[in-house]
Design a protein around this motif. Structure first.
Motif, mmCIF file in Angstrom:
data_model
loop_
_atom_site.group_PDB
_atom_site.id
_atom_site.type_symbol
_atom_site.label_atom_id
_atom_site.label_comp_id
_atom_site.label_asym_id
_atom_site.label_seq_id
_atom_site.Cartn_x
_atom_site.Cartn_y
_atom_site.Cartn_z
ATOM 1 N N LEU A 101 15.310 -8.675 -13.066
ATOM 2 C CA LEU A 101 15.526 -8.140 -11.725
ATOM 3 C C LEU A 101 16.742 -8.746 -11.040
ATOM 4 N N SER A 102 17.147 -9.935 -11.462
ATOM 5 C CA SER A 102 18.307 -10.612 -10.874
ATOM 6 C C SER A 102 19.632 -10.035 -11.357
ATOM 7 N N ALA A 103 19.626 -9.320 -12.471
ATOM 8 C CA ALA A 103 20.871 -8.790 -13.047
ATOM 9 C C ALA A 103 21.584 -7.907 -12.026
ATOM 10 N N GLY A 104 22.743 -8.342 -11.588
ATOM 11 C CA GLY A 104 23.517 -7.593 -10.607
ATOM 12 C C GLY A 104 23.006 -7.734 -9.188
ATOM 13 N N GLY A 105 21.975 -8.537 -8.992
ATOM 14 C CA GLY A 105 21.383 -8.715 -7.669
ATOM 15 C C GLY A 105 21.758 -10.047 -7.058
ATOM 16 N N LYS A 106 20.943 -10.482 -6.089
ATOM 17 C CA LYS A 106 21.219 -11.734 -5.389
ATOM 18 C C LYS A 106 19.947 -12.576 -5.328
ATOM 19 N N VAL A 107 20.011 -13.764 -5.881
ATOM 20 C CA VAL A 107 18.878 -14.689 -5.864
ATOM 21 C C VAL A 107 18.846 -15.389 -4.509
ATOM 22 N N SER A 108 17.692 -15.314 -3.846
ATOM 23 C CA SER A 108 17.554 -16.038 -2.582
ATOM 24 C C SER A 108 16.745 -17.318 -2.763
ATOM 25 N N MET A 109 15.922 -17.373 -3.818
ATOM 26 C CA MET A 109 15.169 -18.587 -4.129
ATOM 27 C C MET A 109 14.937 -18.609 -5.637
ATOM 28 N N PRO A 110 15.585 -19.506 -6.364
ATOM 29 C CA PRO A 110 15.400 -19.571 -7.812
ATOM 30 C C PRO A 110 13.951 -19.896 -8.176
ATOM 31 N N MET A 111 13.547 -19.493 -9.353
ATOM 32 C CA MET A 111 12.201 -19.809 -9.829
ATOM 33 C C MET A 111 12.040 -21.329 -9.899
ATOM 34 N N ALA A 112 10.960 -21.826 -9.314
ATOM 35 C CA ALA A 112 10.684 -23.261 -9.306
ATOM 36 C C ALA A 112 9.226 -23.480 -8.920
ATOM 37 N N THR A 113 8.718 -24.654 -9.255
ATOM 38 C CA THR A 113 7.375 -25.026 -8.811
ATOM 39 C C THR A 113 7.454 -25.399 -7.337
ATOM 40 N N THR A 114 6.581 -24.827 -6.538
ATOM 41 C CA THR A 114 6.622 -25.015 -5.092
ATOM 42 C C THR A 114 5.632 -26.083 -4.642
ATOM 43 N N PHE A 115 5.767 -26.492 -3.399
ATOM 44 C CA PHE A 115 4.854 -27.486 -2.834
ATOM 45 C C PHE A 115 3.428 -26.940 -2.721
ATOM 46 N N TRP A 116 3.273 -25.607 -2.689
ATOM 47 C CA TRP A 116 1.918 -25.038 -2.593
ATOM 48 C C TRP A 116 1.293 -24.793 -3.970
ATOM 49 N N GLY A 117 1.985 -25.223 -5.027
ATOM 50 C CA GLY A 117 1.402 -25.207 -6.360
ATOM 51 C C GLY A 117 1.637 -23.945 -7.161
ATOM 52 N N SER A 118 2.557 -23.104 -6.740
ATOM 53 C CA SER A 118 2.900 -21.899 -7.492
ATOM 54 C C SER A 118 4.263 -22.058 -8.125
ATOM 55 N N TYR A 119 4.469 -21.331 -9.209
ATOM 56 C CA TYR A 119 5.792 -21.156 -9.793
ATOM 57 C C TYR A 119 6.306 -19.873 -9.168
ATOM 58 N N PHE A 120 7.407 -19.944 -8.396
ATOM 59 C CA PHE A 120 7.748 -18.860 -7.488
ATOM 60 C C PHE A 120 9.253 -18.722 -7.320
ATOM 61 N N GLY A 121 9.709 -17.481 -7.120
ATOM 62 C CA GLY A 121 11.107 -17.218 -6.820
ATOM 63 C C GLY A 121 11.266 -15.901 -6.093
ATOM 64 N N MET A 122 12.449 -15.710 -5.484
ATOM 65 C CA MET A 122 12.739 -14.489 -4.727
ATOM 66 C C MET A 122 14.126 -13.975 -5.077
ATOM 67 N N VAL A 123 14.227 -12.653 -5.195
ATOM 68 C CA VAL A 123 15.502 -12.015 -5.538
ATOM 69 C C VAL A 123 15.580 -10.647 -4.881
ATOM 70 N N THR A 124 16.792 -10.238 -4.534
ATOM 71 C CA THR A 124 17.062 -8.868 -4.112
ATOM 72 C C THR A 124 17.818 -8.219 -5.257
ATOM 73 N N ASP A 125 17.264 -7.120 -5.798
ATOM 74 C CA ASP A 125 17.898 -6.504 -6.960
ATOM 75 C C ASP A 125 19.150 -5.728 -6.555
ATOM 76 N N LYS A 126 19.841 -5.189 -7.533
ATOM 77 C CA LYS A 126 21.115 -4.517 -7.294
ATOM 78 C C LYS A 126 20.969 -3.228 -6.490
ATOM 79 N N PHE A 127 19.733 -2.776 -6.263
ATOM 80 C CA PHE A 127 19.489 -1.594 -5.442
ATOM 81 C C PHE A 127 19.005 -1.964 -4.033
ATOM 82 N N GLY A 128 18.985 -3.263 -3.728
ATOM 83 C CA GLY A 128 18.601 -3.728 -2.396
ATOM 84 C C GLY A 128 17.107 -3.923 -2.195
ATOM 85 N N ILE A 129 16.318 -3.837 -3.272
ATOM 86 C CA ILE A 129 14.874 -4.029 -3.169
ATOM 87 C C ILE A 129 14.584 -5.517 -3.327
ATOM 88 N N GLN A 130 13.754 -6.043 -2.413
ATOM 89 C CA GLN A 130 13.418 -7.467 -2.407
ATOM 90 C C GLN A 130 12.140 -7.713 -3.211
#
Length: 140
Positions: A101-130
Motif C-alpha cells: 500500500l505504501s508503493a507510490g504513497g506517503k508513510v505517516s507512521m512506519p510499522m513499529a511496536t507501539t506503547f499500547w502493545g500493537s504492531y502498527f503503521g499508517m500510510v496514505t496510498d497513491k490514490f489518497g486513501i488512508q
C-alpha cells in the motif's frame, strides 16, 4: 448484520485504484459495472461512460472493498476524515500489506511496536486513501 464494508469514491481513476488494490490483496472482482452498462437514465457523455459505476473486491472472508467513480454532475465527493483499518494475522502479513500500500504513497507512521502493545503503521496510498495496519500482539 451480515457485514460492514468500505465504499470508496473516486474521480475517474476507480479502475486504476482497484487494479492496485487487487495487486495488494489478491482475489477477483465480484462485480464490476460501468456507467455505460446502465439503462437510458445513466449519466451521459463519452468520458462518463468509461467510468465505473460499481466495483467490489473481497479482501477477507467477511469484508469487501467497494467503490465507484462519482458522476461528474455530483461534484466533489471525497474526504480525508477516515482510515481503513486492516487487522492482520501476523507482523509478516502487516509488513507485506504496508509495503504494498505504501508503493507510490506517503508513510505517516512506519510499522513499529507501539506503547499500547500493537504492531502498527499508517500510510496514505497513491490514490489518497488512508490506511491503518495493525497486528494486535497483546489482544485485550
Amino acid at each position: 448484520m451480515k457485514s460492514a464494508d468500505t465504499y470508496l469514491n473516486f474521480n475517474g481513476n476507480c479502475a486504476d485504484a482497484f487494479e492496485f488494490y487487487r495487486s495488494v490483496f489478491g482475489g477477483d472482482f465480484t462485480s464490476q459495472m460501468k456507467y455505460s452498462d446502465m439503462p437510458s437514465e445513466a449519466p451521459k457523455g463519452a468520458e462518463q461512460s468509461k467510468r465505473l459505476m460499481h466495483i467490489a473486491l473481497p479482501i477477507s472472508k467477511t469484508s469487501r472493498l467497494m467503490g465507484c467513480d462519482i458522476p461528474e454532475n455530483f461534484g466533489e465527493m471525497s474526504g480525508n476524515n477516515f482510515h481503513i483499518y486492516l487487522d492482520t494475522e501476523s507482523n509478516t502479513e502487516a509488513d507485506k500489506l504496508f509495503a504494498a500500500l505504501s508503493a507510490g504513497g506517503k508513510v505517516s507512521m512506519p510499522m513499529a511496536t507501539t506503547f499500547w502493545g500493537s504492531y502498527f503503521g499508517m500510510v496514505t496510498d497513491k490514490f489518497g486513501i488512508q490506511w491503518m495496519i495493525g497486528f494486535e500482539t497483546n489482544p485485550q
